[in-house]
Design an enzyme around this catalytic site. Structure first.
Site, PDB file in Angstrom:
ATOM      1  N   ARG A 175      17.504 -29.997 -38.831  1.00  0.00           N
ATOM      2  CA  ARG A 175      18.802 -29.353 -39.030  1.00  0.00           C
ATOM      3  C   ARG A 175      18.787 -27.894 -38.575  1.00  0.00           C
ATOM      4  O   ARG A 175      19.827 -27.367 -38.164  1.00  0.00           O
ATOM      5  CB  ARG A 175      19.222 -29.455 -40.497  1.00  0.00           C
ATOM      6  CG  ARG A 175      19.787 -30.831 -40.824  1.00  0.00           C
ATOM      7  CD  ARG A 175      20.110 -30.982 -42.287  1.00  0.00           C
ATOM      8  NE  ARG A 175      20.952 -32.146 -42.526  1.00  0.00           N
ATOM      9  CZ  ARG A 175      21.134 -32.703 -43.717  1.00  0.00           C
ATOM     10  NH1 ARG A 175      20.545 -32.198 -44.779  1.00  0.00           N
ATOM     11  NH2 ARG A 175      21.924 -33.750 -43.855  1.00  0.00           N
ATOM     12  N   LYS A 194      20.551 -43.395 -54.070  1.00  0.00           N
ATOM     13  CA  LYS A 194      21.669 -43.414 -55.019  1.00  0.00           C
ATOM     14  C   LYS A 194      22.837 -44.263 -54.538  1.00  0.00           C
ATOM     15  O   LYS A 194      23.537 -43.913 -53.600  1.00  0.00           O
ATOM     16  CB  LYS A 194      22.145 -41.986 -55.294  1.00  0.00           C
ATOM     17  CG  LYS A 194      21.325 -41.318 -56.382  1.00  0.00           C
ATOM     18  CD  LYS A 194      22.015 -40.090 -56.922  1.00  0.00           C
ATOM     19  CE  LYS A 194      22.838 -40.380 -58.167  1.00  0.00           C
ATOM     20  NZ  LYS A 194      23.552 -39.196 -58.662  1.00  0.00           N
ATOM     21  N   GLY A 210      26.197 -38.025 -46.086  1.00  0.00           N
ATOM     22  CA  GLY A 210      27.475 -38.223 -46.772  1.00  0.00           C
ATOM     23  C   GLY A 210      28.655 -37.912 -45.860  1.00  0.00           C
ATOM     24  O   GLY A 210      29.647 -38.639 -45.833  1.00  0.00           O
TER      25      GLY A 210
HETATM   26  P1  ADP Z   1      19.864 -39.726 -46.687  1.00  0.00           P
HETATM   27  O1  ADP Z   1      19.409 -38.321 -47.001  1.00  0.00           O
HETATM   28  O2  ADP Z   1      19.382 -40.168 -45.342  1.00  0.00           O
HETATM   29  O3  ADP Z   1      21.349 -39.896 -46.861  1.00  0.00           O
HETATM   30  P2  ADP Z   1      19.252 -40.686 -49.325  1.00  0.00           P
HETATM   31  O4  ADP Z   1      19.156 -39.274 -49.800  1.00  0.00           O
HETATM   32  O5  ADP Z   1      20.376 -41.501 -49.764  1.00  0.00           O
HETATM   33  O6  ADP Z   1      19.141 -40.718 -47.722  1.00  0.00           O
HETATM   34  O7  ADP Z   1      17.928 -41.471 -49.792  1.00  0.00           O
HETATM   35  C1  ADP Z   1      16.625 -41.078 -49.438  1.00  0.00           C
HETATM   36  C2  ADP Z   1      15.633 -41.337 -50.548  1.00  0.00           C
HETATM   37  O8  ADP Z   1      15.699 -42.683 -51.014  1.00  0.00           O
HETATM   38  C3  ADP Z   1      14.213 -41.149 -50.063  1.00  0.00           C
HETATM   39  O9  ADP Z   1      13.667 -40.011 -50.685  1.00  0.00           O
HETATM   40  C4  ADP Z   1      13.502 -42.433 -50.479  1.00  0.00           C
HETATM   41  O10 ADP Z   1      12.226 -42.194 -51.036  1.00  0.00           O
HETATM   42  C5  ADP Z   1      14.430 -43.006 -51.510  1.00  0.00           C
HETATM   43  N1  ADP Z   1      14.249 -44.453 -51.688  1.00  0.00           N
HETATM   44  C6  ADP Z   1      14.320 -45.416 -50.752  1.00  0.00           C
HETATM   45  N2  ADP Z   1      14.030 -46.623 -51.276  1.00  0.00           N
HETATM   46  C7  ADP Z   1      13.754 -46.428 -52.580  1.00  0.00           C
HETATM   47  C8  ADP Z   1      13.366 -47.288 -53.659  1.00  0.00           C
HETATM   48  N3  ADP Z   1      13.197 -48.593 -53.486  1.00  0.00           N
HETATM   49  N4  ADP Z   1      13.181 -46.729 -54.879  1.00  0.00           N
HETATM   50  C9  ADP Z   1      13.345 -45.399 -55.039  1.00  0.00           C
HETATM   51  N5  ADP Z   1      13.704 -44.540 -54.074  1.00  0.00           N
HETATM   52  C10 ADP Z   1      13.903 -45.042 -52.855  1.00  0.00           C
END
Ligand code: ADP
Ligand code: MG
Length: 395
Positions: free
Chosen positions: A34, A199, A376
């Site tokens: 970024r 989430k 988001g």
């Molecule tokens: P982004 O930033 O790309 O939008 P998110 O913030 O929604 O992605 O999610 C990323 C996080 O989700 C990562 O830190 C990853 O470790 C976590 N994650 C993925 N799968 C699982 C799981 N099965 N249990 C807990 N955390 C998870």
């Protein structure tokens, strides 16, 4: 031509809202994507003779200063990338900041401390935000909005401030919008969206809206266990949002009605704890042990996801398939990323952690159609929502 090319900033102080929300652990930046994505706008403004007051956020400090969310490491990295000193006083507002801002010479950069250290930045109270925005407006003569990752937020530095100054979209924001437009205006079909991450509550609304638009929806990551719970499966100690189960049931029914292919994993990598040295075991999605948690999609699921993805002409992916930060649980994300690189058509990766994941797993940005800096923000754009930060810039 980008609107920024003709925006008059000669000799002006420009307030530049960037998205510098990078993953930082123990003071070390894990992925500077970024920051790098912000450079073209910064350099264009400098070449036009502007001085810059850059504002950005890091994480969610809830309106309170917290040392681990300081932008100090970002100031250092930005300075390295630009080859110049970045003035960072560790303040956000106050006399010291005002004095520095007033004394800036062409090309100089002042980086403000994490803008979310002020509760007014994210306040729901319009007046509180307006007062803060007015204070920020004092620092500059013009505003450039380039923090794409935050344009879906009605925040003071994103939404209220541009109204108070001559304003323009930065190169990154303009570029992001151009790509996402291709996904929303008549996308080539089949159109698939792959979602993961932690989430579900952040993304449930997006999923509901996307059911109107996509042919395929594949779900992995931590959010999938709420789907499993809705299907009555044992999910052990996996991540779950129990209050979302009813909504997920409705969503599954809607997908069926609309003929959207909803692809869920059939095998899962589980472990007793969320840690780097936890012993991984592969189980069927129907047989998650009560004392274990699901931390990645299994190889069968990853292969099935990959096959589906490669059949699509348009693919958007947000959210890692597993806890990719730990090697034992990174395989699912790696297989899905590899499938995206083989898409004939448009493939877009969106989201801070998702972008960090593909880079950490050894992929080059150039292997994907586009890596969006927004998670988001991109999702809400795809939903067809009006984004406050884009509205404010006249986009
Ligand atoms: P982004 O930033 O790309 O939008 P998110 O913030 O929604 O992605 O999610 C990323 C996080 O989700 C990562 O830190 C990853 O470790 C976590 N994650 C993925 N799968 C699982 C799981 N099965 N249990 C807990 N955390 C998870
Ligand atoms: Mg994230």
């Amino acid at each position: 031509m980008s609107p920024l090319a003709t925006f008059d900033v000669v000799g002006k102080r420009v307030f530049l809202r960037c998205d510098l929300n990078v993953p930082i652990k123990d003071g070390i930046i894990k992925d500077d994507g970024r920051i790098k994505a912000s450079l073209p706008t910064i350099q264009l403004l400098q070449s036009k003779g502007a001085s810059l007051i850059i504002a950005a956020h890091l994480g969610r400090p809830q309106g309170l200063p917290s040392p681990e969310l300081s932008l100090a490491p970002v100031a250092k990295r930005l300075g390295e990338l630009l080859g110049q000193e970045i003035i960072f006083t560790g303040d956000l507002t106050g006399d010291a900041v005002t004095a520095v801002a007033r004394s800036l010479k062409a090309g100089q950069i002042l980086l403000l401390e994490n803008i979310r250290f002020s509760p007014a930045e994210t306040s729901k109270d319009e007046i509180e935000r307006a007062v803060f925005a007015a204070q920020l407006a004092q620092l500059a003569d013009a505003y450039v909005g380039d923090g794409f990752g935050a344009v879906h937020r009605k925040h003071a530095s994103v939404f209220d401030l541009p109204a108070l100054l001559p304003h323009c979209a930065g190169l990154l924001v303009a570029g992001e919008v151009e790509v996402l437009k291709k996904l929303t205006e008549n996308p080539a079909r089949p159109y698939g969206v792959v979602l993961g991450g932690a989430k579900l509550s952040d993304k449930l609304g997006v999923i509901e809206n996307l059911l109107e638009k996509v042919d395929l929806l594949a779900i992995g990551g931590g959010m999938v266990f709420t789907f499993f719970a809705a299907q009555g499966k044992e999910i052990g100690t996996s991540l779950v949002e129990s209050d979302m189960i009813d909504s997920v049931k409705a969503l599954i029914a809607t997908a069926q009605e609309k003929g959207v292919r909803l692809v869920l994993p059939t095998d899962i990598v589980v472990a007793p704890t969320l840690s780097a040295d936890a012993q991984p075991t592969l189980v069927s999605a129907d047989a998650i042990p009560a004392d274990q948690m699901g931390l990645d999609i299994g190889p069968l699921s990853a292969a099935a996801f990959a096959a589906q993805i490669q059949e699509c002409a348009t693919v958007f992916w947000n959210g890692p398939m597993g806890v990719f930060e730990f090697a034992h649980f990174a395989a699912g994300t790696k297989v899905v990323a590899a499938a995206l690189t083989k898409v004939v058509g448009i493939s877009v990766v969106g989201g801070g952690d998702s972008a960090a994941a593909v880079r950490a797993l050894g992929f080059a940005d150039s292997q994907f159609g586009y890596i969006s800096t927004g998670g988001g923000a991109s999702l809400e754009y795809l939903e067809g929502k009006e984004l406050p930060g884009l509205l404010a810039l006249g986009l």
